[in-house]
Design an enzyme around this catalytic site. Structure first.
Site, PDB file in Angstrom:
ATOM      1  N   LYS A   1       0.826  -1.219   0.000  1.00  0.00           N
ATOM      2  CA  LYS A   1       0.000   0.000   0.000  1.00  0.00           C
ATOM      3  C   LYS A   1       0.857   1.266   0.000  1.00  0.00           C
ATOM      4  O   LYS A   1       0.623   2.176  -0.784  1.00  0.00           O
ATOM      5  CB  LYS A   1      -0.902   0.054   1.242  1.00  0.00           C
ATOM      6  CG  LYS A   1      -1.932  -1.043   1.327  1.00  0.00           C
ATOM      7  CD  LYS A   1      -2.926  -0.783   2.454  1.00  0.00           C
ATOM      8  CE  LYS A   1      -2.317  -0.790   3.835  1.00  0.00           C
ATOM      9  NZ  LYS A   1      -1.832  -2.068   4.308  1.00  0.00           N
TER      10      LYS A   1
ATOM     11  N   ARG B   1     -10.047   2.059   8.736  1.00  0.00           N
ATOM     12  CA  ARG B   1      -9.720   0.677   9.094  1.00  0.00           C
ATOM     13  C   ARG B   1     -10.964  -0.112   9.481  1.00  0.00           C
ATOM     14  O   ARG B   1     -10.919  -1.318   9.616  1.00  0.00           O
ATOM     15  CB  ARG B   1      -8.825   0.650  10.328  1.00  0.00           C
ATOM     16  CG  ARG B   1      -7.343   0.823  10.204  1.00  0.00           C
ATOM     17  CD  ARG B   1      -6.631  -0.256   9.479  1.00  0.00           C
ATOM     18  NE  ARG B   1      -5.434  -0.740  10.124  1.00  0.00           N
ATOM     19  CZ  ARG B   1      -4.217  -0.248   9.948  1.00  0.00           C
ATOM     20  NH1 ARG B   1      -4.004   0.766   9.163  1.00  0.00           N
ATOM     21  NH2 ARG B   1      -3.191  -0.792  10.556  1.00  0.00           N
TER      22      ARG B   1
ATOM     23  N   ARG C   1      -2.822  -8.539  13.697  1.00  0.00           N
ATOM     24  CA  ARG C   1      -3.088  -7.501  12.694  1.00  0.00           C
ATOM     25  C   ARG C   1      -3.823  -8.058  11.478  1.00  0.00           C
ATOM     26  O   ARG C   1      -4.735  -7.436  10.957  1.00  0.00           O
ATOM     27  CB  ARG C   1      -1.765  -6.852  12.261  1.00  0.00           C
ATOM     28  CG  ARG C   1      -1.159  -6.010  13.377  1.00  0.00           C
ATOM     29  CD  ARG C   1       0.278  -5.654  13.082  1.00  0.00           C
ATOM     30  NE  ARG C   1       0.397  -4.681  12.022  1.00  0.00           N
ATOM     31  CZ  ARG C   1       1.486  -4.547  11.260  1.00  0.00           C
ATOM     32  NH1 ARG C   1       2.526  -5.340  11.436  1.00  0.00           N
ATOM     33  NH2 ARG C   1       1.531  -3.629  10.335  1.00  0.00           N
TER      34      ARG C   1
ATOM     35  N   ARG D   1      10.772  -7.716   6.890  1.00  0.00           N
ATOM     36  CA  ARG D   1      10.840  -6.252   6.856  1.00  0.00           C
ATOM     37  C   ARG D   1      11.701  -5.709   7.998  1.00  0.00           C
ATOM     38  O   ARG D   1      11.631  -6.169   9.127  1.00  0.00           O
ATOM     39  CB  ARG D   1       9.409  -5.699   6.975  1.00  0.00           C
ATOM     40  CG  ARG D   1       9.325  -4.222   6.776  1.00  0.00           C
ATOM     41  CD  ARG D   1       7.977  -3.800   6.268  1.00  0.00           C
ATOM     42  NE  ARG D   1       6.933  -3.952   7.270  1.00  0.00           N
ATOM     43  CZ  ARG D   1       5.647  -3.672   7.027  1.00  0.00           C
ATOM     44  NH1 ARG D   1       5.275  -3.293   5.827  1.00  0.00           N
ATOM     45  NH2 ARG D   1       4.749  -3.810   7.963  1.00  0.00           N
TER      46      ARG D   1
ATOM     47  N   ARG E   1      10.131  -3.908  13.352  1.00  0.00           N
ATOM     48  CA  ARG E   1       9.095  -3.197  14.105  1.00  0.00           C
ATOM     49  C   ARG E   1       8.450  -4.157  15.100  1.00  0.00           C
ATOM     50  O   ARG E   1       8.209  -5.310  14.769  1.00  0.00           O
ATOM     51  CB  ARG E   1       8.004  -2.739  13.121  1.00  0.00           C
ATOM     52  CG  ARG E   1       8.110  -1.314  12.692  1.00  0.00           C
ATOM     53  CD  ARG E   1       7.260  -1.028  11.475  1.00  0.00           C
ATOM     54  NE  ARG E   1       5.844  -1.338  11.635  1.00  0.00           N
ATOM     55  CZ  ARG E   1       4.927  -1.105  10.689  1.00  0.00           C
ATOM     56  NH1 ARG E   1       5.283  -0.563   9.536  1.00  0.00           N
ATOM     57  NH2 ARG E   1       3.672  -1.409  10.878  1.00  0.00           N
TER      58      ARG E   1
HETATM   59  P1  AMP Z   1       0.099   0.357   9.742  1.00  0.00           P
HETATM   60  O1  AMP Z   1       1.480   0.845   9.516  1.00  0.00           O
HETATM   61  O2  AMP Z   1      -0.937   0.999   8.847  1.00  0.00           O
HETATM   62  O3  AMP Z   1      -0.021  -1.147   9.764  1.00  0.00           O
HETATM   63  O4  AMP Z   1      -0.309   0.870  11.224  1.00  0.00           O
HETATM   64  C1  AMP Z   1       0.437   0.490  12.357  1.00  0.00           C
HETATM   65  C2  AMP Z   1      -0.445   0.533  13.598  1.00  0.00           C
HETATM   66  O5  AMP Z   1      -0.938   1.883  13.780  1.00  0.00           O
HETATM   67  C3  AMP Z   1      -1.685  -0.331  13.554  1.00  0.00           C
HETATM   68  O6  AMP Z   1      -1.422  -1.663  13.915  1.00  0.00           O
HETATM   69  C4  AMP Z   1      -2.588   0.375  14.555  1.00  0.00           C
HETATM   70  O7  AMP Z   1      -2.206   0.119  15.893  1.00  0.00           O
HETATM   71  C5  AMP Z   1      -2.288   1.837  14.269  1.00  0.00           C
HETATM   72  N1  AMP Z   1      -3.166   2.398  13.226  1.00  0.00           N
HETATM   73  C6  AMP Z   1      -2.808   2.859  11.986  1.00  0.00           C
HETATM   74  N2  AMP Z   1      -3.879   3.334  11.321  1.00  0.00           N
HETATM   75  C7  AMP Z   1      -4.936   3.162  12.135  1.00  0.00           C
HETATM   76  C8  AMP Z   1      -6.319   3.434  12.030  1.00  0.00           C
HETATM   77  N3  AMP Z   1      -6.849   3.966  10.913  1.00  0.00           N
HETATM   78  N4  AMP Z   1      -7.114   3.119  13.079  1.00  0.00           N
HETATM   79  C9  AMP Z   1      -6.626   2.601  14.204  1.00  0.00           C
HETATM   80  N5  AMP Z   1      -5.337   2.296  14.383  1.00  0.00           N
HETATM   81  C10 AMP Z   1      -4.485   2.576  13.370  1.00  0.00           C
END
Ligand code: AMP
Length: 208
Positions: free
Chosen positions: A13, A86, A164, A120, A153
């Site tokens: 993405k 989300r 996740r 990663r 991470r």
């Molecule tokens: P990502 O890099 O998009 O996978 O986001 C990493 C983490 O940030 C996720 O596992 C959530 O804890 C938090 N996060 C990111 N975007 C959102 C969202 N739209 N709503 C809630 N938590 C989010």
């Protein structure tokens, strides 16, 4: 004009949102990146976020909606949302405050997603991301630009990945019904260039 890019973890993405944002001259906004920066800052909010993020859980809607309200105000020229919305609640919030032109859905099987995530690595200083097989640093385990150590991470560790992906399937994937005719399905299990070409073709954009 705003776009959304949806897909499981490590579906590409961020990479594709960057390429498209450059082409359309709009802003790529990753809520994950914004939240990670807040966490890293050590602020009170950042410390609160840590508990959710490191377990792979979604942070509360109230926090994320505030982030998005600000981002929209700051970028009237258009946004590609990556990592937002989300869930259904977030999508309803977004419907109230702006319009979405298209939703790009990157389809990637779970086993591919898991193998991409487990390799990663990120730079602790600049945040640049690498992959031990697909996008290695020049010197193993060291950032090409900052010369500091690369780490995995916390939410890329196996226990958090499972949470996740499960959250993605349960809460995020159903948004494809919410956006219905706006959704463009793209096969994300191909090269970066292949995915880019498919997206550009569907949006009737020239590659160059
Ligand atoms: P990502 O890099 O998009 O996978 O986001 C990493 C983490 O940030 C996720 O596992 C959530 O804890 C938090 N996060 C990111 N975007 C959102 C969202 N739209 N709503 C809630 N938590 C989010």
């Amino acid at each position: 004009m705003n776009y959304i890019i949806i897909g499981p973890q490590a579906s590409g993405k961020g990479t594709q949102a960057n390429l498209l944002a450059e082409k359309l001259r709009i802003k790529h906004i990753s809520t994950g990146d914004i939240l990670r920066a807040e966490k890293k800052s050590g602020s009170k909010l950042g410390n609160k976020l840590k508990a959710y993020m490191e377990k792979g859980l979604l942070v509360p809607d109230k926090i994320i909606d505030e982030v998005v309200d600000k981002v929209l105000k700051d970028n009237p020229g258009g946004i590609i949302f990556d990592g937002y919305p989300r869930d259904e609640e977030q999508a309803k919030h977004l419907d109230k405050i702006t319009k979405i032109k298209k939703v790009i859905f990157l389809e990637v099987p779970d086993d591919v997603s898991i193998s991409r995530i487990s390799g990663r690595r990120i730079c602790t200083k600049c945040g640049k991301d690498y992959h031990i097989i697909f996008k290695p640093s020049k010197k193993e385990g060291i950032c090409d630009d900052c010369n500091v150590k690369l780490i995995q991470r916390a939410d890329d560790k196996p226990e958090a990945i499972k949470v996740r992906l499960a959250t993605y399937h349960k809460q995020t994937e159903p948004l494809l019904e919410h956006y219905d005719k706006k959704v463009m399905r793209i096969n994300g299990d191909q090269s970066i260039q292949g995915v880019k070409e498919d997206i550009f073709e569907k949006l009737k954009l020239k590659l160059k």
